[in-house]
Each structure stands twice: as structure tokens, then as C-alpha cells.
Design a protein around this motif. Structure first.
Motif, mmCIF file in Angstrom:
data_model
loop_
_atom_site.group_PDB
_atom_site.id
_atom_site.type_symbol
_atom_site.label_atom_id
_atom_site.label_comp_id
_atom_site.label_asym_id
_atom_site.label_seq_id
_atom_site.Cartn_x
_atom_site.Cartn_y
_atom_site.Cartn_z
ATOM 1 N N ASP A 190 0.824 -1.227 0.000
ATOM 2 C CA ASP A 190 0.000 0.000 0.000
ATOM 3 C C ASP A 190 0.852 1.269 0.000
ATOM 4 O O ASP A 190 0.329 2.372 -0.182
ATOM 5 C CB ASP A 190 -0.887 0.045 1.259
ATOM 6 C CG ASP A 190 -1.948 -1.044 1.239
ATOM 7 O OD1 ASP A 190 -2.332 -1.465 0.128
ATOM 8 O OD2 ASP A 190 -2.375 -1.459 2.327
ATOM 9 N N VAL A 191 2.150 1.095 0.220
ATOM 10 C CA VAL A 191 2.986 2.283 0.428
ATOM 11 C C VAL A 191 3.086 3.135 -0.836
ATOM 12 O O VAL A 191 3.134 4.367 -0.778
ATOM 13 C CB VAL A 191 4.373 1.868 0.971
ATOM 14 C CG1 VAL A 191 5.361 2.997 0.901
ATOM 15 C CG2 VAL A 191 4.216 1.395 2.409
ATOM 16 N N SER A 192 3.045 2.487 -2.015
ATOM 17 C CA SER A 192 3.151 3.295 -3.239
ATOM 18 C C SER A 192 1.940 4.223 -3.367
ATOM 19 O O SER A 192 2.034 5.299 -3.966
ATOM 20 C CB SER A 192 3.293 2.411 -4.471
ATOM 21 O OG SER A 192 2.260 1.477 -4.502
ATOM 22 N N ARG A 239 3.301 -6.426 6.965
ATOM 23 C CA ARG A 239 2.835 -5.266 7.718
ATOM 24 C C ARG A 239 3.927 -4.201 7.798
ATOM 25 O O ARG A 239 5.088 -4.515 8.072
ATOM 26 C CB ARG A 239 2.474 -5.711 9.144
ATOM 27 C CG ARG A 239 1.489 -4.815 9.852
ATOM 28 C CD ARG A 239 1.182 -5.393 11.220
ATOM 29 N NE ARG A 239 2.381 -5.372 12.082
ATOM 30 C CZ ARG A 239 2.711 -4.342 12.852
ATOM 31 N NH1 ARG A 239 1.966 -3.274 12.903
ATOM 32 N NH2 ARG A 239 3.804 -4.382 13.600
ATOM 33 N N VAL A 240 3.511 -2.970 7.548
ATOM 34 C CA VAL A 240 4.456 -1.854 7.664
ATOM 35 C C VAL A 240 4.644 -1.523 9.136
ATOM 36 O O VAL A 240 3.665 -1.421 9.876
ATOM 37 C CB VAL A 240 3.897 -0.623 6.907
ATOM 38 C CG1 VAL A 240 4.692 0.622 7.218
ATOM 39 C CG2 VAL A 240 3.869 -0.885 5.415
ATOM 40 N N GLY A 298 -9.133 3.227 1.089
ATOM 41 C CA GLY A 298 -8.149 2.982 0.026
ATOM 42 C C GLY A 298 -8.181 4.137 -0.968
ATOM 43 O O GLY A 298 -8.818 5.171 -0.716
ATOM 44 N N ILE A 299 -7.480 3.965 -2.089
ATOM 45 C CA ILE A 299 -7.473 5.040 -3.104
ATOM 46 C C ILE A 299 -8.854 5.088 -3.756
ATOM 47 O O ILE A 299 -9.361 4.070 -4.231
ATOM 48 C CB ILE A 299 -6.380 4.764 -4.162
ATOM 49 C CG1 ILE A 299 -4.989 4.981 -3.553
ATOM 50 C CG2 ILE A 299 -6.564 5.631 -5.413
ATOM 51 C CD1 ILE A 299 -4.585 6.412 -3.285
ATOM 52 N N THR A 300 -9.470 6.264 -3.746
ATOM 53 C CA THR A 300 -10.828 6.382 -4.300
ATOM 54 C C THR A 300 -10.767 6.916 -5.737
ATOM 55 O O THR A 300 -9.748 7.477 -6.166
ATOM 56 C CB THR A 300 -11.653 7.380 -3.461
ATOM 57 O OG1 THR A 300 -10.986 8.651 -3.524
ATOM 58 C CG2 THR A 300 -11.792 6.942 -2.019
ATOM 59 N N LEU A 344 -5.784 2.105 -9.777
ATOM 60 C CA LEU A 344 -6.151 2.357 -8.372
ATOM 61 C C LEU A 344 -5.028 1.931 -7.416
ATOM 62 O O LEU A 344 -4.960 2.381 -6.283
ATOM 63 C CB LEU A 344 -7.439 1.608 -8.019
ATOM 64 C CG LEU A 344 -8.746 2.315 -8.412
ATOM 65 C CD1 LEU A 344 -9.925 1.392 -8.213
ATOM 66 C CD2 LEU A 344 -8.971 3.617 -7.652
ATOM 67 N N ALA A 345 -4.138 1.058 -7.896
ATOM 68 C CA ALA A 345 -3.014 0.648 -7.049
ATOM 69 C C ALA A 345 -1.857 1.642 -7.158
ATOM 70 O O ALA A 345 -0.807 1.460 -6.533
ATOM 71 C CB ALA A 345 -2.551 -0.747 -7.455
#
Ligand code: BT5
Length: 320
Positions: free
Chosen positions: A147-149, A199-200, A259-261, A297-298
Motif C-alpha cells: 500500500d505504500v506506493s 505489515r508496515v 483505500g485510493i478512491t 487504483l493501485a
């Protein structure tokens, strides 16, 4: 802290305030008030003092302290704790060290000078003392390393929006997160994480913004720019720091919930200078050219190479 509170009193007063009133409100002696005023003057605050009238704040210096940044913050978490340094190796390194010592989620690390400012892939970041905003945010989100990107995209959009709003200049994003004005780089972002497999543990988002720089070294003069060079005037840095944090937090909290919308992506794409351009994708042992056509979206860039779309999430993209 007492000094910061006295500064707040002076700022709220918009005029004269007597030493007597300050000492009563703060519960300290008149001589302690005088000492704080002396320390503030040494920091660059222009404070007038007149017998029978007291003290009056005439102007504030362009410093990146809690006292200067905090009045502009609208955040619940980002920048609620601010660590400031005259000089540090790199605010990213310092944030990482302080994370190990328990610095809270959302802490901001900001330095006047970095003597080891870092870019991506071992490159360096050059920033003259006091000429820009050299800062890092420490984030402790419950997210996966993949998810970091997306958080990196949020940082790019936040800086782009803040620069536009603050300066009126036509800033655009070069995917994933450089910010450009008239094709030249005004901001670079370095996101670094420590993580376990799924996990971050902590994330450091380092942001460098060229603000009041009138000349770059020969190696950067064709590719770098600053707000002062673009606008022909100097800018106070503290309100811009706060604007970046305000914009970042808005999008970051939405991201943690949803998340990214599509709304985020639409806004990002509208401000993305990379889309519609011919780009070169350079990965170890591999070079491809094509048209940057979309962002997923990613947070990946889609490049049409003529032999089908290529989805890029790491490596390097240069605009031709
Ligand atoms: C970046 O890397 O653009 C990320 C820069 C992040 C800097 C911040 S400052 C606060 C925090 N603490 C740190 O130590 N770092 C972060 P990259 O995409 O790899 O770009 C690096 C390249 O940009 C260099 O190789 C130069 O060509 C160029 N560059 C260096 N300094 C610059 C500047 N002030 N303005 C524009 N371009 C610069």
C-alpha cells in the motif's frame, strides 16, 4: 514552552501587551518575561518594548518552529509533534532514529540544513540552508507494504495542491511524486519504510520543496526551480508546511478508511504531467518506450508500448 506561549500571546494581541499582564497570565516573574522576550528577539522576532506600554510583536522571522507552523495547521494528527533542527544529516534518517525511540504517529521532522540530504536510489538532495522546506513525516499506519506506493501518490498530490493554493503557480505532478513547475522540479519526495513481511512498521515520507532559492548549482540549473524563481518574490515557509500537512492528512485519512478512491485518482490524473507523454521505462536490464496512458487504483502507471500495456510500479520513468 513558556517562550512559545508568550509568542502566542503576542500574536493574538495584535498590539501592545504589558509585561505585568503577561507575567500574571503565565504565572511567571517580570524578569522571566523579559528573558523570554530576549530569547525570542535572538531567534529573529522583532519585538518592540516601551516603558508603560509593554511589548508588541512587529514581525516574525521565516523560521520553521512549532510556534510558526502550528497556527496554520488544521490537522488532528500530522505535525501535532514537531521536531526542529538547525542541522541534521537527513530528516528521513532522523525520523527513522526517532521512530525507534518512540516518536508518535504523525510527527514532523524539519531542518534548516541537511548535510546528507537523500534522494531515491542512493542519489543526493541538495538544499541550501533555509532556502527550502526539508522535512519528513513519520507515519505508523496499519497497512501492507504494497500500500505504500499509494501513500506516495498522496504525498505528491498534497504538495502539488498546497503549492498551487499557496503560490498560485501551475504546479503539476510527475508520476509518482515529483512536483514540477513549467517542467522543472520544485519538489522531490522520498518514501522509506521498515516492514515485516505483511505489515508496515513505520513509514517516513521525506519532502523537499525549493522555496527561496535564487540559484542552483550548474548540474541542476536546467532541471530544478524554486517558488521564488517562478514567482519573482520570496515566500514565508511555515504556512506552506502547514498547507502540505493539511492536504496530506485529508487524503491520508480517507485512504486509511477507503483505500485510493476514484475521486482521488481523478484529481491526481488532472494534475499529472506524465499522462499523455512519451516515456521511457528503465528497469535493471530492460528499457521500453511508450505512451503513459493511465494510472491504476493501485497507483501504477500504465504505458502503451505498441505491444500491449505495460504496468509500471517500480523502476524509473523518464519523460521524453
Ligand atoms: C527525490 O529523489 O527527488 C527525493 C528527494 C527527497 C528530499 C527530501 S528533503 C527532506 C527529506 N530528507 C532527505 O534526506 N530527503 C528528503 P530523486 O527522484 O532520486 O531525485 C534526486 C535527484 O534530483 C538528484 O539526483 C538531482 O538530480 C535532483 N536534485 C537534487 N537536489 C535537488 C533540488 N533541490 N531541486 C531539484 N532537483 C534536485
Amino acid at each position: 514552552m513558556v517562550k512559545e506561549e508568550i509568542l502566542n500571546l503576542l500574536k493574538q494581541q495584535h498590539g501592545w501587551i504589558s509585561g505585568e499582564v503577561i507575567s500574571q497570565q503565565m504565572g511567571i516573574t517580570r524578569s522571566a518575561v523579559w528573558k523570554c522576550m530576549k530569547a525570542l528577539k535572538e531567534q529573529g522576532y522583532h519585538i518592540e518594548s516601551v516603558t508603560n506600554k509593554g511589548y508588541r510583536l512587529v514581525s516574525s522571522p521565516d523560521v520553521l518552529t512549532w510556534g510558526e507552523i502550528h497556527p496554520f495547521l488544521e490537522t488532528r494528527m500530522l505535525g501535532q509533534k514537531i521536531y526542529t533542527y538547525d542541522q541534521v544529516d537527513s530528516t528521513n534518517l532522523e525520523a527513522r532514529r526517532m521512530a525507534e525511540r518512540g516518536a508518535p504517529d504523525g510527527s514532523l521532522f524539519v531542518a534548516e540544513t541537511q548535510n546528507q540530504g537523500r534522494g531515491r536510489l542512493g542519489r543526493s538532495w541538495i538544499g541550501e540552508p533555509g532556502g527550502g522546506i526539508w522535512m519528513s513525516l513519520l507515519l505508523l499506519p496499519q497497512v501492507k507494504p504494497s500500500d505504500v506506493s499509494q501513500i506516495t501518490l498522496i504525498a505528491g498530490l498534497a504538495v502539488c495542491l498546497a503549492v498551487r493554493q499557496y503560490s498560485g503557480l501551475p504546479a503539476l505532478i510527475k508520476w509518482p511524486n515529483d512536483v514540477l513547475i513549467h517542467g522543472k522540479k520544485i519538489c522531490g519526495i522520498l518514501t522509506e519504510m521498515t516492514a515485516e513481511i505483511d505489515r508496515v512498521s513505520s513509514l517516513v515520507v521525506g519532502i523537499g520543496i525549493n522555496v527561496n532559492i535564487d540559484q542552483f548549482p550548474a548540474t541542476l540549473k536546467d532541471t530544478a526551480t524554486s517558488l521564488s524563481m517562478e514567482a519573482g518574490k520570496q515566500f514565508a515557509r511555515a504556512p506552506l508546511v502547514a498547507s502540505v500537512l493539511n492536504a496530506f492528512e485529508r487524503h491520508y485519512f480517507t485512504f486509511l478508511e477507503q483505500g485510493i478512491t476514484h475521486e482521488f485518482l481523478t484529481q491526481y490524473k488532472q494534475l499529472c504531467a506524465t499522462l499523455g507523454r512519451q516515456v521511457k521505462v528503465v528497469k535493471p536490464g530492460y528499457v521500453q518506450e511508450g505512451l503513459a496512458s493511465d494510472i491504476t487504483l493501485a497507483g501504477e502507471l500504465v504505458v502503451d508500448t505498441g505491444q500491449g500495456p505495460l504496468v509500471v510500479n517500480a523502476g524509473e520513468v523518464s519523460v521524453r
